[in-house]
Scaffold this motif. Structure first.
Motif, PDB file in Angstrom:
ATOM      1  N   ALA A  50       0.823  -1.212   0.000  1.00  0.00           N
ATOM      2  CA  ALA A  50       0.000   0.000   0.000  1.00  0.00           C
ATOM      3  C   ALA A  50       0.857   1.262   0.000  1.00  0.00           C
ATOM      4  CB  ALA A  50      -0.942  -0.007   1.203  1.00  0.00           C
ATOM      5  N   TRP A  51       1.928   1.279   0.798  1.00  0.00           N
ATOM      6  CA  TRP A  51       2.755   2.494   0.860  1.00  0.00           C
ATOM      7  C   TRP A  51       3.502   2.700  -0.446  1.00  0.00           C
ATOM      8  CZ3 TRP A  51       0.898   4.919   4.720  1.00  0.00           C
ATOM      9  CH2 TRP A  51       1.450   6.123   5.110  1.00  0.00           C
ATOM     10  N   ARG A  52       3.893   1.609  -1.064  1.00  0.00           N
ATOM     11  CA  ARG A  52       4.507   1.664  -2.387  1.00  0.00           C
ATOM     12  C   ARG A  52       3.573   2.344  -3.377  1.00  0.00           C
ATOM     13  NH1 ARG A  52       4.021  -1.241  -7.008  1.00  0.00           N
ATOM     14  NH2 ARG A  52       5.892  -1.989  -8.107  1.00  0.00           N
ATOM     15  N   LEU A  53       2.274   2.014  -3.308  1.00  0.00           N
ATOM     16  CA  LEU A  53       1.280   2.592  -4.209  1.00  0.00           C
ATOM     17  C   LEU A  53       1.154   4.099  -4.014  1.00  0.00           C
ATOM     18  CD1 LEU A  53      -1.108   2.468  -6.218  1.00  0.00           C
ATOM     19  CD2 LEU A  53      -2.573   1.885  -4.264  1.00  0.00           C
ATOM     20  N   VAL A  54       1.031   4.553  -2.766  1.00  0.00           N
ATOM     21  CA  VAL A  54       0.806   5.987  -2.553  1.00  0.00           C
ATOM     22  C   VAL A  54       2.041   6.799  -2.924  1.00  0.00           C
ATOM     23  CG1 VAL A  54      -0.981   5.664  -0.808  1.00  0.00           C
ATOM     24  CG2 VAL A  54       1.392   5.822  -0.081  1.00  0.00           C
ATOM     25  N   VAL A  55       3.243   6.231  -2.735  1.00  0.00           N
ATOM     26  CA  VAL A  55       4.455   6.946  -3.152  1.00  0.00           C
ATOM     27  C   VAL A  55       4.490   7.073  -4.670  1.00  0.00           C
ATOM     28  CG1 VAL A  55       6.975   6.814  -3.244  1.00  0.00           C
ATOM     29  CG2 VAL A  55       5.788   6.347  -1.103  1.00  0.00           C
ATOM     30  N   LEU A  56       4.156   6.004  -5.386  1.00  0.00           N
ATOM     31  CA  LEU A  56       4.098   6.074  -6.841  1.00  0.00           C
ATOM     32  C   LEU A  56       3.093   7.124  -7.304  1.00  0.00           C
ATOM     33  CD1 LEU A  56       4.216   2.343  -8.056  1.00  0.00           C
ATOM     34  CD2 LEU A  56       5.902   4.140  -8.513  1.00  0.00           C
ATOM     35  N   GLN A  57       1.908   7.101  -6.720  1.00  0.00           N
ATOM     36  CA  GLN A  57       0.877   8.049  -7.140  1.00  0.00           C
ATOM     37  C   GLN A  57       1.281   9.481  -6.839  1.00  0.00           C
ATOM     38  OE1 GLN A  57      -2.677   6.547  -5.216  1.00  0.00           O
ATOM     39  NE2 GLN A  57      -3.094   5.111  -6.880  1.00  0.00           N
ATOM     40  N   ALA A  58       1.888   9.701  -5.665  1.00  0.00           N
ATOM     41  CA  ALA A  58       2.277  11.062  -5.270  1.00  0.00           C
ATOM     42  C   ALA A  58       3.473  11.573  -6.050  1.00  0.00           C
ATOM     43  CB  ALA A  58       2.584  11.097  -3.780  1.00  0.00           C
ATOM     44  N   SER A  59       4.084  10.731  -6.881  1.00  0.00           N
ATOM     45  CA  SER A  59       5.200  11.177  -7.705  1.00  0.00           C
ATOM     46  C   SER A  59       4.740  11.826  -9.002  1.00  0.00           C
ATOM     47  CB  SER A  59       6.124   9.997  -8.019  1.00  0.00           C
ATOM     48  OG  SER A  59       6.665   9.466  -6.826  1.00  0.00           O
ATOM     49  N   ALA A  99      -4.392  12.843 -17.391  1.00  0.00           N
ATOM     50  CA  ALA A  99      -3.130  12.139 -17.154  1.00  0.00           C
ATOM     51  C   ALA A  99      -2.995  11.736 -15.695  1.00  0.00           C
ATOM     52  CB  ALA A  99      -1.957  13.009 -17.575  1.00  0.00           C
ATOM     53  N   GLY A 100      -3.372  12.626 -14.794  1.00  0.00           N
ATOM     54  CA  GLY A 100      -3.295  12.310 -13.374  1.00  0.00           C
ATOM     55  C   GLY A 100      -4.264  11.203 -12.982  1.00  0.00           C
ATOM     56  N   ARG A 101      -5.501  11.285 -13.474  1.00  0.00           N
ATOM     57  CA  ARG A 101      -6.486  10.236 -13.162  1.00  0.00           C
ATOM     58  C   ARG A 101      -6.027   8.891 -13.702  1.00  0.00           C
ATOM     59  NH1 ARG A 101     -11.804  10.276 -15.166  1.00  0.00           N
ATOM     60  NH2 ARG A 101     -10.920  11.169 -17.055  1.00  0.00           N
ATOM     61  N   ARG A 102      -5.502   8.899 -14.920  1.00  0.00           N
ATOM     62  CA  ARG A 102      -5.047   7.652 -15.523  1.00  0.00           C
ATOM     63  C   ARG A 102      -3.912   7.041 -14.708  1.00  0.00           C
ATOM     64  NH1 ARG A 102      -4.547   9.452 -20.258  1.00  0.00           N
ATOM     65  NH2 ARG A 102      -2.356  10.051 -20.176  1.00  0.00           N
ATOM     66  N   THR A 143       7.024   6.987 -15.986  1.00  0.00           N
ATOM     67  CA  THR A 143       8.000   7.120 -14.899  1.00  0.00           C
ATOM     68  C   THR A 143       9.207   7.924 -15.348  1.00  0.00           C
ATOM     69  OG1 THR A 143       7.300   5.003 -13.948  1.00  0.00           O
ATOM     70  CG2 THR A 143       9.462   5.844 -13.296  1.00  0.00           C
ATOM     71  N   VAL A 144       9.691   7.646 -16.534  1.00  0.00           N
ATOM     72  CA  VAL A 144      10.906   8.301 -17.028  1.00  0.00           C
ATOM     73  C   VAL A 144      10.631   9.735 -17.469  1.00  0.00           C
ATOM     74  CG1 VAL A 144      12.668   8.236 -18.839  1.00  0.00           C
ATOM     75  CG2 VAL A 144      11.971   6.120 -17.693  1.00  0.00           C
ATOM     76  N   GLU A 145       9.489   9.976 -18.104  1.00  0.00           N
ATOM     77  CA  GLU A 145       9.240  11.266 -18.745  1.00  0.00           C
ATOM     78  C   GLU A 145       8.420  12.248 -17.900  1.00  0.00           C
ATOM     79  OE1 GLU A 145       7.339  10.283 -22.397  1.00  0.00           O
ATOM     80  OE2 GLU A 145       9.002   9.043 -23.136  1.00  0.00           O
ATOM     81  N   GLU A 146       7.575  11.759 -16.992  1.00  0.00           N
ATOM     82  CA  GLU A 146       6.642  12.660 -16.311  1.00  0.00           C
ATOM     83  C   GLU A 146       6.790  12.707 -14.801  1.00  0.00           C
ATOM     84  OE1 GLU A 146       2.555  12.178 -17.527  1.00  0.00           O
ATOM     85  OE2 GLU A 146       3.146  11.395 -19.479  1.00  0.00           O
ATOM     86  N   LEU A 147       7.233  11.633 -14.189  1.00  0.00           N
ATOM     87  CA  LEU A 147       7.264  11.605 -12.723  1.00  0.00           C
ATOM     88  C   LEU A 147       8.380  12.482 -12.167  1.00  0.00           C
ATOM     89  CD1 LEU A 147       6.478   7.945 -11.614  1.00  0.00           C
ATOM     90  CD2 LEU A 147       4.928   9.777 -12.310  1.00  0.00           C
ATOM     91  N   GLU A 148       8.143  12.921 -10.929  1.00  0.00           N
ATOM     92  CA  GLU A 148       9.134  13.696 -10.186  1.00  0.00           C
ATOM     93  C   GLU A 148       9.175  13.138  -8.765  1.00  0.00           C
ATOM     94  OE1 GLU A 148       7.888  17.730 -10.274  1.00  0.00           O
ATOM     95  OE2 GLU A 148       7.781  17.844 -12.474  1.00  0.00           O
ATOM     96  N   PHE A 149      10.328  13.233  -8.134  1.00  0.00           N
ATOM     97  CA  PHE A 149      10.391  12.846  -6.719  1.00  0.00           C
ATOM     98  C   PHE A 149       9.915  14.056  -5.917  1.00  0.00           C
ATOM     99  CE2 PHE A 149      12.797  11.413  -2.816  1.00  0.00           C
ATOM    100  CZ  PHE A 149      11.936  10.355  -2.564  1.00  0.00           C
ATOM    101  N   THR A 150       8.606  14.242  -5.919  1.00  0.00           N
ATOM    102  CA  THR A 150       7.997  15.438  -5.346  1.00  0.00           C
ATOM    103  C   THR A 150       8.188  15.485  -3.836  1.00  0.00           C
ATOM    104  OG1 THR A 150       5.877  14.329  -4.976  1.00  0.00           O
ATOM    105  CG2 THR A 150       6.221  15.364  -7.144  1.00  0.00           C
ATOM    106  N   GLU A 151       7.990  16.667  -3.275  1.00  0.00           N
ATOM    107  CA  GLU A 151       8.072  16.807  -1.830  1.00  0.00           C
ATOM    108  C   GLU A 151       7.020  15.944  -1.144  1.00  0.00           C
ATOM    109  OE1 GLU A 151       8.729  17.714   2.074  1.00  0.00           O
ATOM    110  OE2 GLU A 151      10.039  17.889   0.318  1.00  0.00           O
ATOM    111  N   THR A 152       5.856  15.814  -1.771  1.00  0.00           N
ATOM    112  CA  THR A 152       4.810  14.968  -1.196  1.00  0.00           C
ATOM    113  C   THR A 152       5.250  13.515  -1.172  1.00  0.00           C
ATOM    114  OG1 THR A 152       3.108  16.480  -2.011  1.00  0.00           O
ATOM    115  CG2 THR A 152       2.397  14.269  -1.390  1.00  0.00           C
ATOM    116  N   ALA A 153       5.835  13.030  -2.260  1.00  0.00           N
ATOM    117  CA  ALA A 153       6.319  11.647  -2.299  1.00  0.00           C
ATOM    118  C   ALA A 153       7.433  11.431  -1.277  1.00  0.00           C
ATOM    119  CB  ALA A 153       6.809  11.304  -3.702  1.00  0.00           C
ATOM    120  N   ARG A 154       8.342  12.376  -1.189  1.00  0.00           N
ATOM    121  CA  ARG A 154       9.434  12.257  -0.222  1.00  0.00           C
ATOM    122  C   ARG A 154       8.896  12.219   1.203  1.00  0.00           C
ATOM    123  NH1 ARG A 154      11.862  14.169   3.546  1.00  0.00           N
ATOM    124  NH2 ARG A 154      10.364  15.882   3.669  1.00  0.00           N
ATOM    125  N   HIS A 155       7.922  13.080   1.498  1.00  0.00           N
ATOM    126  CA  HIS A 155       7.353  13.134   2.837  1.00  0.00           C
ATOM    127  C   HIS A 155       6.619  11.838   3.168  1.00  0.00           C
ATOM    128  CE1 HIS A 155       4.463  14.466   5.989  1.00  0.00           C
ATOM    129  NE2 HIS A 155       5.523  15.124   6.403  1.00  0.00           N
TER     130      HIS A 155
END
Length: 457
Positions: free
Chosen positions: A25-34, A103-106, A168-180
């Motif tokens: 589950a935590w893996r999922l929310v980190v991916l989504q928040a990226s 894009a976000g919903r998808r 993952t390669v083109e759009e994701l970012e290691f956002t502050e939300t994902a890091r937190h």
């Protein structure tokens, strides 16, 4: 909804409903928040920082309604999410974001399927190629009901892997939300009620240890392309822990009876019978609302005088200032104009009970934003007026003052308050207040909290 295309050995719904899904589950929310759009919405609109346990509970409940319940609950949840997401928009770091961005919903939905696949792979029980495609077809059938068009979905599970990698390669970012989420949120989380006996010191020690373990396990479980993209290196200890937990979890789960293995009764069978749709309970609720709340003059019809009388009662009970009264009266006048325009077919300035019920049902079914045309703005004005200390919350004393003018027994009033206070913290937020009324007008089943705002029938 289309029936599942998966056979008895491959079912997206069945695998999603296993309790061991919590391991990823935590893996999922980190991916989504990226995803930048998701991260911005979470940062500015989500309560996950202050109330992580409540947020997890709400997310789990929403997932059950979307993927494990009957068509009626699915329809209601889709409408509820649509209403909520239409309000999540803004600008973060100079970039606009909108929760309805395709894009976000998808990304949110596709990562959910990817997580179920990862759970199987990490446990040493990956799908075969045929099982993977069958499970994906089942998922895709549900996703189109939720709101993704066929053109937004990869045609096959094999194509999905490529799309997830490109995103993952083109759009994701290691956002502050994902890091937190990865490193800090569990460390900062308030102590759950069930663990209060630990005390502040005990909880700090436990939460720090849990946060460290979850962070290491999540890094080990994240997709390799994600780790490479953001320079995350799993430790040897984390890899061993991941293997032990996932393979051990599968070994235990496969020996449990279905009632203990799955979160949804009967989820172990992909061919379980569907529960027939419940009776629509809205008409009697709206009838009662008309009689006890709207028809202030008691003449069996709704007119501008009734809405003004309601505004007067609110202002009288709350002893508002002239400015506060003006806001409440203006909101109720706007509500009346919506009602008159949509229901007063003969133009005589009166709306019968039958006209009101029929038009309200049709409006809510036709347009998810229907209540925003009049009722919800009026309720926002009422909430702000009742919130006498201006803290953005209604405690029971404020709630009682607001509703004393309604013909509701004190015991029922208390019951109604508890129904609106969905997280049980003793106060009602503005969102909880409005959500209760939305439930009252839109929920077909009587199980939604807001359906009993006027007390138990």
């Amino acid at each position: 909804m289309a029936a599942s295309a998966a056979g008895p050995e491959a079912s997206f719904r069945r695998d999603l409903s296993e309790w061991r899904i919590v391991l990823v589950a935590w893996r999922l929310v980190v991916l989504q928040a990226s995803h930048p759009v998701v991260a911005a919405g979470m940062a500015e609109h989500s309560t996950y920082r202050g109330h992580p346990w409540r947020r997890i509970e709400h997310t789990m409940a929403s997932g059950r309604r979307l993927f494990q319940a009957d068509e009626e609950q699915l329809w209601r949840e889709v409408q509820r999410l649509d209403r909520a997401h239409r309000r999540i928009r803004g600008t973060a770091d100079g970039r606009p974001y909108d929760a309805q961005d395709p894009a976000g919903r998808r990304w949110v939905l596709l990562t959910l399927f990817e997580t179920v696949v990862a759970m199987r792979e990490l446990s040493g029980e990956p799908y075969t190629a045929d099982e993977l495609e069958a499970s994906y077809r089942e998922f895709a059938g549900i996703a189109t009901v939720i709101g993704l068009s066929a053109g937004e979905l990869p045609a096959t599970a094999a194509e999905l892997r490529g799309q997830l990698r490109r995103t993952t390669v083109e759009e994701l970012e290691f956002t502050e939300t994902a890091r937190h989420l990865l490193y800090d949120v569990l460390r900062e989380a308030p102590c759950p009620r069930r663990l209060r006996l630990l005390g502040p010191t005990g909880w700090r020690v436990l939460s720090s240890a849990v946060a460290r373990v979850v962070a290491e396990l999540t890094v080990a479980d994240l997709p390799a392309v994600y780790r490479e993209r953001f320079g995350l290196v799993p430790t040897r200890r984390a890899r061993l822990l991941s293997a032990a937990l996932h393979r051990g979890g599968r070994a235990v789960a496969t020996r449990l009876p279905d009632r203990l293995r799955y979160r949804a009764p009967g989820a172990g069978s992909s061919s379980r019978p569907r529960r027939p749709p419940r009776q629509d309970t809205r008409p009697p609720r709206l009838d009662r609302f008309f009689r006890e709340v709207l028809d202030q003059t008691g003449d069996g019809h709704l007119t501008a005088h009734d809405l003004r009388a309601m505004a007067h009662n609110v202002c009288w009970q709350l002893e508002l200032s002239e400015e506060g009264e003006a806001r409440v009266y203006a909101a109720f006048e706007a509500w009346w104009e919506q009602l008159r325009a949509g229901m007063d077919a003969d133009g005589d300035g009166r709306i019968s009970r039958a006209e009101y019920i029929a038009a309200t049902l049709a409006g809510c079914d036709r347009d998810p934003a229907y209540l925003e045309g009049g009722l919800l703005p009026a309720l926002r004005a009422v909430f702000e007026a009742a919130d006498t200390d201006g803290d953005g919350l209604l405690d029971f004393a404020e709630y009682r003052v607001l509703f004393d003018g309604r013909r509701v027994h004190p015991a029922e009033l208390s019951y109604g308050f508890r129904q609106l206070d969905t997280d049980g913290d003793g106060v009602i937020t503005g969102a909880e207040f409005l959500r209760g009324f939305v439930d009252f007008f839109t929920a077909r089943a009587a199980s939604a909290p807001g359906t009993q705002l006027l007390g138990r029938a």
